[in-house]
Design an enzyme around this catalytic site. Structure first.
Site, PDB file in Angstrom:
ATOM      1  N   SER A  37      45.365   9.819   2.907  1.00 54.77           N
ATOM      2  CA  SER A  37      45.887  11.195   2.863  1.00 54.77           C
ATOM      3  C   SER A  37      44.955  12.095   3.671  1.00 54.77           C
ATOM      4  O   SER A  37      43.929  11.624   4.168  1.00 54.77           O
ATOM      5  CB  SER A  37      45.987  11.683   1.414  1.00 54.77           C
ATOM      6  OG  SER A  37      44.700  11.719   0.834  1.00 54.77           O
ATOM      7  N   ARG A  38      45.294  13.395   3.780  1.00 61.38           N
ATOM      8  CA  ARG A  38      44.549  14.270   4.712  1.00 61.38           C
ATOM      9  C   ARG A  38      43.386  15.031   4.090  1.00 61.38           C
ATOM     10  O   ARG A  38      42.351  15.185   4.696  1.00 61.38           O
ATOM     11  CB  ARG A  38      45.520  15.299   5.324  1.00 61.38           C
ATOM     12  CG  ARG A  38      46.650  14.706   6.115  1.00 61.38           C
ATOM     13  CD  ARG A  38      47.731  15.742   6.324  1.00 61.38           C
ATOM     14  NE  ARG A  38      48.162  16.299   5.033  1.00 61.38           N
ATOM     15  CZ  ARG A  38      48.952  17.336   4.886  1.00 61.38           C
ATOM     16  NH1 ARG A  38      49.403  17.979   5.942  1.00 61.38           N
ATOM     17  NH2 ARG A  38      49.294  17.766   3.667  1.00 61.38           N
ATOM     18  N   LEU A  41      38.995  17.163  -0.068  1.00 62.01           N
ATOM     19  CA  LEU A  41      38.671  17.598  -1.428  1.00 62.01           C
ATOM     20  C   LEU A  41      39.467  16.788  -2.459  1.00 62.01           C
ATOM     21  O   LEU A  41      38.909  16.309  -3.451  1.00 62.01           O
ATOM     22  CB  LEU A  41      38.944  19.105  -1.591  1.00 62.01           C
ATOM     23  CG  LEU A  41      38.668  19.649  -2.998  1.00 62.01           C
ATOM     24  CD1 LEU A  41      37.200  19.459  -3.388  1.00 62.01           C
ATOM     25  CD2 LEU A  41      39.062  21.117  -3.112  1.00 62.01           C
ATOM     26  N   LEU A 123      59.126   6.048  -1.049  1.00 63.95           N
ATOM     27  CA  LEU A 123      59.715   6.861  -2.117  1.00 63.95           C
ATOM     28  C   LEU A 123      60.730   7.835  -1.547  1.00 63.95           C
ATOM     29  O   LEU A 123      60.472   8.485  -0.534  1.00 63.95           O
ATOM     30  CB  LEU A 123      58.627   7.644  -2.847  1.00 63.95           C
ATOM     31  CG  LEU A 123      57.571   6.823  -3.560  1.00 63.95           C
ATOM     32  CD1 LEU A 123      56.740   7.696  -4.484  1.00 63.95           C
ATOM     33  CD2 LEU A 123      58.202   5.704  -4.370  1.00 63.95           C
ATOM     34  N   SER A 124      61.869   7.890  -2.213  1.00 65.01           N
ATOM     35  CA  SER A 124      62.897   8.855  -1.833  1.00 65.01           C
ATOM     36  C   SER A 124      63.124   9.799  -3.013  1.00 65.01           C
ATOM     37  O   SER A 124      62.373   9.766  -3.989  1.00 65.01           O
ATOM     38  CB  SER A 124      64.174   8.107  -1.469  1.00 65.01           C
ATOM     39  OG  SER A 124      65.203   9.005  -1.134  1.00 65.01           O
ATOM     40  N   LYS A 127      67.269  14.425  -3.912  1.00 63.06           N
ATOM     41  CA  LYS A 127      67.661  15.460  -2.936  1.00 63.06           C
ATOM     42  C   LYS A 127      68.106  14.858  -1.595  1.00 63.06           C
ATOM     43  O   LYS A 127      68.666  15.554  -0.742  1.00 63.06           O
ATOM     44  CB  LYS A 127      66.514  16.449  -2.740  1.00 63.06           C
ATOM     45  CG  LYS A 127      66.258  17.245  -4.012  1.00 63.06           C
ATOM     46  CD  LYS A 127      65.178  18.274  -3.889  1.00 63.06           C
ATOM     47  CE  LYS A 127      65.086  19.126  -5.157  1.00 63.06           C
ATOM     48  NZ  LYS A 127      64.831  18.361  -6.394  1.00 63.06           N
ATOM     49  N   TYR A 135      64.405  19.358   3.269  1.00 67.19           N
ATOM     50  CA  TYR A 135      63.595  18.326   2.610  1.00 67.19           C
ATOM     51  C   TYR A 135      64.463  17.101   2.313  1.00 67.19           C
ATOM     52  O   TYR A 135      64.116  15.972   2.690  1.00 67.19           O
ATOM     53  CB  TYR A 135      62.979  18.895   1.322  1.00 67.19           C
ATOM     54  CG  TYR A 135      62.418  17.845   0.381  1.00 67.19           C
ATOM     55  CD1 TYR A 135      61.457  16.934   0.820  1.00 67.19           C
ATOM     56  CD2 TYR A 135      62.845  17.767  -0.950  1.00 67.19           C
ATOM     57  CE1 TYR A 135      60.941  15.958  -0.044  1.00 67.19           C
ATOM     58  CE2 TYR A 135      62.333  16.810  -1.812  1.00 67.19           C
ATOM     59  CZ  TYR A 135      61.389  15.907  -1.353  1.00 67.19           C
ATOM     60  OH  TYR A 135      60.896  14.957  -2.197  1.00 67.19           O
ATOM     61  N   LYS A 139      64.384  13.270   3.977  1.00 67.46           N
ATOM     62  CA  LYS A 139      64.182  12.070   3.160  1.00 67.46           C
ATOM     63  C   LYS A 139      65.349  11.111   3.355  1.00 67.46           C
ATOM     64  O   LYS A 139      65.169   9.894   3.319  1.00 67.46           O
ATOM     65  CB  LYS A 139      64.013  12.433   1.675  1.00 67.46           C
ATOM     66  CG  LYS A 139      62.744  13.208   1.350  1.00 67.46           C
ATOM     67  CD  LYS A 139      61.466  12.422   1.606  1.00 67.46           C
ATOM     68  CE  LYS A 139      61.034  11.591   0.441  1.00 67.46           C
ATOM     69  NZ  LYS A 139      59.658  11.035   0.617  1.00 67.46           N
ATOM     70  N   SER A 171      54.787  16.606 -12.414  1.00 66.21           N
ATOM     71  CA  SER A 171      54.174  16.443 -11.087  1.00 66.21           C
ATOM     72  C   SER A 171      53.828  17.830 -10.526  1.00 66.21           C
ATOM     73  O   SER A 171      54.374  18.850 -10.960  1.00 66.21           O
ATOM     74  CB  SER A 171      55.106  15.693 -10.143  1.00 66.21           C
ATOM     75  OG  SER A 171      56.279  16.436  -9.935  1.00 66.21           O
TER      76      SER A 171
END
Ligand SMILES: NC(=O)c1ccc[n+]([C@@H]2O[C@H](COP(=O)([O-])OP(=O)(O)OC[C@H]3O[C@@H](n4cnc5c(N)ncnc54)[C@H](OP(=O)(O)O)[C@@H]3O)[C@@H](O)[C@H]2O)c1
Length: 334
Positions: A37-38, A41, A123-124, A127, A135, A139, A171
């Site tokens: 991931s980016r 932190l 993962l889908s 939506k 979004y 997807k 989440s």
């Protein structure tokens, strides 16, 4: 299945990725879990919690194919969870959402091929079915890329499938932490977009277990959809704060009254198994598996009726307020 294996999770510092890591570590002895991931932190904070010797933290963007490919060296299984997922943010920054969710998906596929990854699950979201916002549309495009990649795979070994589900309780940025925050701040009322609104409902743990089980069931090319309950947003608000009034604020741009996971247009491709549905590919693969009525564990599914759809309002399975509170109280918020 995951013992001694190298597993890479794109978006591994997100709600799903952290729960996936926790459950993998509790149940298996992987050789490596690579978090990709980016934000340093988020990785730093995660590394303070998950510091087993098998953990590896890679800073990288899914838009960067070269970096992805380096991170995937020697990897057996990939879970693609990285995404831009906030509906309004995607509407305001469409090209950024397309770069992460669509270009990023193709980069994951290419990096899997380059490194002869065995299996990849992307993962889908509900939506993505009959999408009304960008979004969801990105997807859906991502789902199509992963399904079609099985055809490109040919004699390559990598197999790709998709796991699609709805709202994840607790989440980041979702309705439960949002309502809880308002309640904690002493709000006098809770905002409700529309009293009729319904949503699918799954805990992070159940989402993770579903994805883990799909690795065993997949041939490659399926969109797996768990059978999960629905809830009314007003029931959720009432369960969390029985004495607070509801303020109707109207449906927001890009929102649906009810979410849908399988549209009637896909009914002719859909098989029902005991606790899940699988949408088979709309294209015929030339070199690979094409019978999706039996999964890789040899369990047999049956074709759903023509015109069948699976949406949060026509779902026969509903959670009561009591069950909602029970699930929420057992949910760790990441
Ligand atoms: N949450 C739900 O209700 C829900 C429901 C259905 C499906 N899903 C799907 O489940 C997946 C995971 O969702 P989540 O709830 O865990 O999301 P999340 O908590 O927002 O986490 C997203 C993760 O993706 C990473 N990420 C974002 N952009 C990236 C990029 N360009 N390159 C690399 N990493 C990137 C983020 O870390 P950095 O920002 O540090 O890069 C973070 O680790 C998503 O694909 C989402 O569409 C979620």
């Amino acid at each position: 299945m995951f013992n001694g294996k190298n597993i890479l999770i794109t978006g591994g510092t997100g709600s799903f990725g952290k729960t996936y890591t926790k459950i993998l570590l509790q149940n298996y002895k992987p050789n490596k879990i690579i978090i990709y991931s980016r934000d340093e932190l988020k990785q730093f904070e995660m590394a303070n919690i998950f510091n087993d010797s098998c953990m590896r933290y890679f800073i990288g963007d899914v838009r960067d194919k070269e970096r992805l490919s380096t991170a995937m060296r020697g990897v057996d299984f990939v879970i693609h969870a990285a995404a831009m997922k906030h509906v309004p943010v995607a509407e305001y920054n469409p090209m950024e959402c397309i770069k992460t969710n669509i270009h990023g998906a193709q980069n994951v596929i290419d990096a899997c091929f380059e490194n002869q990854v065995e299996k990849c699950i992307a993962l889908s979201t509900d939506k993505a079915c009959n999408p009304v916002n960008l979004y969801g549309a990105t997807k859906l495009a991502s789902d199509k890329l992963f399904v079609a990649a099985n055809n490109i795979a040919g004699n390559n070994q990598t197999r790709f499938s998709v796991a699609r589900y709805g709202n994840v309780v607790g989440s980041r940025g979702s309705v439960v932490p949002f309502f809880k925050k308002l309640i904690k701040e002493g709000a006098k009322e809770l905002p409700i977009t529309d009293t009729r609104m319904t949503r699918f409902w799954i805990s992070l743990e159940d989402g993770v277990k579903f994805v883990l089980s799909n690795f065993e069931k997949m041939h490659g090319g399926e969109i797996f959809i768990p059978k999960i309950p629905s809830m009314k947003i007003t029931d959720l608000a009432h369960a969390l704060a029985p004495n607070l009034k509801h303020k109707i604020i109207g449906i927001r741009a890009g929102e649906k009254l009810h979410e849908i996971m399988i549209s009637s247009d896909d009914s002719h491709l859909t098989y029902e198994f005991d606790d899940y549905y699988a949408i088979s590919p709309s294209i015929k693969f030339t070199n690979t598996h094409n019978d999706f009525s039996i999964n890789a564990l040899n369990q047999k599914g049956k074709k759903v009726k023509d015109g069948f759809s699976y949406s949060s309002d026509n779902n026969p399975n509903w959670v009561s307020e009591k069950e909602l509170l029970n699930i929420i109280s057992h949910t760790e918020e990441f």
